[in-house]
Design a protein around this motif. Structure first.
Motif, PDB file in Angstrom:
ATOM      1  N   ARG A   1     -18.949  11.058  13.052  1.00  0.00           N
ATOM      2  CA  ARG A   1     -17.948  12.078  12.732  1.00  0.00           C
ATOM      3  C   ARG A   1     -18.296  12.770  11.426  1.00  0.00           C
ATOM      4  NH1 ARG A   1     -11.843  10.265  14.204  1.00  0.00           N
ATOM      5  NH2 ARG A   1     -12.304   8.725  15.807  1.00  0.00           N
ATOM      6  N   ALA A   2     -18.195  14.088  11.445  1.00  0.00           N
ATOM      7  CA  ALA A   2     -18.303  14.860  10.215  1.00  0.00           C
ATOM      8  C   ALA A   2     -16.906  15.317   9.841  1.00  0.00           C
ATOM      9  CB  ALA A   2     -19.220  16.057  10.422  1.00  0.00           C
TER      10      ALA A   2
ATOM     11  N   ILE B   1     -19.517  12.036   6.154  1.00  0.00           N
ATOM     12  CA  ILE B   1     -20.011  11.590   7.456  1.00  0.00           C
ATOM     13  C   ILE B   1     -19.638  10.129   7.665  1.00  0.00           C
ATOM     14  CG2 ILE B   1     -22.054  11.294   8.925  1.00  0.00           C
ATOM     15  CD1 ILE B   1     -23.407  13.519   7.270  1.00  0.00           C
TER      16      ILE B   1
ATOM     17  N   LEU C   1     -21.950  20.144  14.055  1.00  0.00           N
ATOM     18  CA  LEU C   1     -22.523  18.818  13.804  1.00  0.00           C
ATOM     19  C   LEU C   1     -23.710  18.670  14.737  1.00  0.00           C
ATOM     20  CD1 LEU C   1     -22.585  15.878  12.770  1.00  0.00           C
ATOM     21  CD2 LEU C   1     -20.813  15.346  14.451  1.00  0.00           C
TER      22      LEU C   1
ATOM     23  N   ILE D   1     -16.961  23.563  12.669  1.00  0.00           N
ATOM     24  CA  ILE D   1     -17.919  22.601  12.100  1.00  0.00           C
ATOM     25  C   ILE D   1     -19.031  22.399  13.108  1.00  0.00           C
ATOM     26  CG2 ILE D   1     -18.260  20.271  11.196  1.00  0.00           C
ATOM     27  CD1 ILE D   1     -15.194  20.142  10.770  1.00  0.00           C
TER      28      ILE D   1
ATOM     29  N   THR E   1     -26.775  16.361  15.921  1.00  0.00           N
ATOM     30  CA  THR E   1     -27.362  15.021  15.917  1.00  0.00           C
ATOM     31  C   THR E   1     -28.263  14.911  17.139  1.00  0.00           C
ATOM     32  OG1 THR E   1     -25.798  13.940  17.423  1.00  0.00           O
ATOM     33  CG2 THR E   1     -25.103  14.143  15.125  1.00  0.00           C
TER      34      THR E   1
ATOM     35  N   ILE F   1     -17.971  17.579   2.373  1.00  0.00           N
ATOM     36  CA  ILE F   1     -18.393  17.175   3.719  1.00  0.00           C
ATOM     37  C   ILE F   1     -18.661  15.673   3.656  1.00  0.00           C
ATOM     38  CG2 ILE F   1     -20.225  17.336   5.457  1.00  0.00           C
ATOM     39  CD1 ILE F   1     -20.616  20.282   4.598  1.00  0.00           C
TER      40      ILE F   1
ATOM     41  N   ASP G   1     -27.299  17.112  10.765  1.00  0.00           N
ATOM     42  CA  ASP G   1     -27.004  18.353  10.055  1.00  0.00           C
ATOM     43  C   ASP G   1     -25.528  18.659  10.229  1.00  0.00           C
ATOM     44  OD1 ASP G   1     -29.688  18.645   9.543  1.00  0.00           O
ATOM     45  OD2 ASP G   1     -30.035  20.099  11.143  1.00  0.00           O
ATOM     46  N   VAL G   2     -24.875  18.983   9.144  1.00  0.00           N
ATOM     47  CA  VAL G   2     -23.476  19.410   9.217  1.00  0.00           C
ATOM     48  C   VAL G   2     -23.365  20.764   8.541  1.00  0.00           C
ATOM     49  CG1 VAL G   2     -21.080  18.851   8.688  1.00  0.00           C
ATOM     50  CG2 VAL G   2     -22.729  17.003   9.013  1.00  0.00           C
ATOM     51  N   THR G   3     -22.794  21.729   9.262  1.00  0.00           N
ATOM     52  CA  THR G   3     -22.546  23.050   8.687  1.00  0.00           C
ATOM     53  C   THR G   3     -21.074  23.366   8.898  1.00  0.00           C
ATOM     54  OG1 THR G   3     -24.774  23.754   9.261  1.00  0.00           O
ATOM     55  CG2 THR G   3     -23.199  25.494   8.763  1.00  0.00           C
ATOM     56  N   SER G   4     -20.416  23.771   7.837  1.00  0.00           N
ATOM     57  CA  SER G   4     -19.003  24.139   7.950  1.00  0.00           C
ATOM     58  C   SER G   4     -18.859  25.649   7.804  1.00  0.00           C
ATOM     59  CB  SER G   4     -18.192  23.442   6.863  1.00  0.00           C
ATOM     60  OG  SER G   4     -16.896  24.003   6.816  1.00  0.00           O
TER      61      SER G   4
END
Lengths: 149, 104
Positions: A125-126, A89, A61, A59, A63, A87, A76-79
């Motif tokens: 936290r993501a 947050i 994350l 993941i 910030t 997803i 931005d969150v990319t898994s």
């Protein structure tokens, strides 16, 4: 004849309701008022189901380290976890820690950009739900001034 | 009546990127009016749904801490120029708005 007409009218009415309600029916999952209303981070985290979520390097994350404007903090969150379905947050110190959930259907890339308000310096936290399991990544964001003012 | 969603959908190399700005105050319910001192009631979008043609491609559930005028971006595999992207939101007051754009 009357019965047939009534059936037809009922059918039309149902079709009309279905048509008008279509944008709403697109919301497959109901907004969870009780979950979003939890003010205690531990309670929200547990209630969401992420209690034992392991930290995952898959993941990303992103910030800022320091939020220049706490009312609009870009996240931005990319898994890269296969089968990512959702997803979410959290901000641990926000008055309502669960900030948003994104449901990712097949074909949509599990990467989302959003802007948040942060009440104070907090860990963000993501959480990724994939195949019914939860994974997480966390980053501290320092806040100068408050985001909820 | 809420303002229209500002939306862009750009296709490149088999991937469609959708970006939007949704005009909305996203009131937390925690603020007080500076003059009267009264609490300003919460008023925020709780649900967002985005469709490509008739297929749902993203669903978002928000709380009060999504920024004012939420900015959301994501990508999906496929799509093509001319496809219709529709975004709908609903807030706690029951207000809703749907806007659309075409993939470029």
């Amino acid at each position: 004849m009357d019965a047939m007409r009534r059936t037809l009218l009922h059918g039309l009415a149902a079709a009309l309701v279905a048509f008008v309600a279509f944008p709403l029916r697109a919301f497959a999952v109901e907004w969870d008022k009780a979950l979003f209303g939890l003010a205690d981070f531990a309670a929200a985290w547990r209630s969401y189901g992420a209690t034992d979520a392991p930290a995952s390097q898959q993941i990303m994350l992103v910030t800022p380290d320091v939020a220049e404007n706490a009312a609009t903090v870009p996240i931005d969150v990319t898994s890269h976890i296969p089968g990512t379905e959702e997803i979410a947050i959290f901000a641990e110190k926000n008055p309502l820690p669960l900030i948003c959930r994104f449901f990712i259907p097949e074909g949509t890339m599990p990467a989302i950009s959003v802007r948040l308000k942060l009440a104070e310096t907090t860990r963000v936290r993501a959480v990724v739900r994939a195949g019914g399991k939860y994974y997480m990544a966390a980053r501290e964001v320092r806040v100068v001034g408050g985001g909820c003012a | 009546m809420a303002e229209a969603i500002k939306m862009r959908a750009q296709w490149r190399d088999g991937v469609t990127e959708i970006r939007m700005l949704i005009p909305h105050p996203m009131e937390t319910g925690f603020r007080k009016d500076a003059v009267t001192g009264r609490a300003i009631p919460a008023d925020f979008i709780h649900t967002l749904s985005v469709r490509l043609n008739d297929r749902v491609v993203l669903e978002g559930h928000f709380n009060t801490a999504v920024s004012m005028n939420p900015v959301i971006a994501f990508k999906l595999k496929g799509g093509k120029p001319g496809d219709r992207v529709t975004a709908s939101w609903m807030d706690g007051k029951g207000e809703q708005r749907t806007d659309e754009t075409l993939v470029r």
